[in-house]
Design an enzyme around this catalytic site. Structure first.
Site, PDB file in Angstrom:
ATOM      1  CB  SER A   1     -11.870  -1.573  -1.507  1.00  0.00           C
ATOM      2  OG  SER A   1     -11.519  -1.487  -2.875  1.00  0.00           O
TER       3      SER A   1
ATOM      4  CE1 TYR B   1      -9.335  -6.202  -1.276  1.00  0.00           C
ATOM      5  CE2 TYR B   1     -10.429  -4.980  -3.032  1.00  0.00           C
ATOM      6  CZ  TYR B   1      -9.672  -4.997  -1.876  1.00  0.00           C
ATOM      7  OH  TYR B   1      -9.247  -3.810  -1.322  1.00  0.00           O
TER       8      TYR B   1
END
Length: 263
Positions: free
Chosen positions: A153, A166
């Site tokens: 990501s 995350y």
């Protein structure tokens, strides 16, 4: 979807998280390119839906060129069983897994002060543990010229507000990619794609969880390109990285983020 030639005809591809979002979009492109594709996921219902979608979009025969395999990547035994089942279906003693795409993952916004052990375990298990153990299960079948593509990501590169866990999991994916690229060279290439926001069911859930706190338009406005990505755009980069023509590329971390991290 524009027809591309990635040079993957006849190759065998395994995609975790392949029943929706980026994983499904990658499966579609690999299939259209002539690869045999196994999509892994936890839900048999979503697996069946994904196969119907792939057959409609590509005209390829499901059950032969596209196969769903039930697998919860957070469980080491299921990773081993899924790869063993694929090897059995391939039916050749010298079967080689040409391309592994580790796409299973999930996102949740949560500040550190709210974090519990259960939250930590749930996200680490999918985003890190699952990726490592599925790759481990695949290792005996990754041979000369095989390719692994991990999905991280933009949060692995630059960090984001309100989702420290995350960011940490996706940072781990980047570090894992670089380390594994060294361990498996020169026979196997390992690369990583770092997408920003993508039009997938995962983003839809994120917006629903925000409960009106921000909208899709708000998300898009943060990008220099003034929009979010389509899943097919990320899939194109995955297929390009995995393609045999990219034979000198390993240990790379490629951001696909509409200019988000450029500044």
């Amino acid at each position: 979807m524009n027809k591309m030639n990635y040079g993957c005809e006849g190759l065998c591809v395994v995609i975790s998280g392949g029943t929706s979002g980026i994983g499904l979009a990658a499966a579609q492109r690999f299939l259209a390119d002539g690869a045999r594709v196994y999509i892994l996921g936890r839900s048999k219902e979503r697996g069946a839906q994904a196969l119907c979608y792939l057959e409609t979009q590509t005209g390829k025969q499901t059950g032969k060129q596209a196969v769903y395999i039930s697998c919860d990547v957070t469980k080491q035994a299921e990773c081993k069983a899924a790869v063993a089942k694929i090897a059995e279906q391939e039916g050749k003693p010298d079967w080689q897994l040409d391309i592994l795409v580790n796409s299973a993952g999930f996102y949740r916004e949560q500040r550190l002060e709210q974090l519990t052990e259960a939250d930590f375990d749930a996200m680490m298990n999918v985003n890190v543990k699952g990726m490592m153990f599925l790759t481990q299960a695949a290792l005996p079948y990754l041979r000369s010229k095989s390719s692994v593509v991990n999905i991280a990501s933009d949060a692995a590169v630059s960090g984001n507000y309100g989702c420290a866990l995350y960011c940490a999991t996706k940072g781990a994916v980047v570090a894992f990619t670089r380390a594994l690229a060294l361990d498996l060279a020169p026979s196997v290439r390992v690369n990583c794609v770092c997408p920003a926001d993508v039009d997938t069911p995962l983003l839809a859930r994120q917006l629903a969880d925000a409960n009106g706190g921000y909208t899709l338009a708000d998300v898009a406005a943060a990008y220099p390109l003034q929009r979010i990505a389509a899943a097919g755009e990320i899939a194109h980069v995955i297929c390009s990285l995995a393609a045999p023509a990219n034979s000198f590329m390993t240990g790379s971390v490629v951001t696909v983020d509409g200019g988000l991290t450029a500044g």
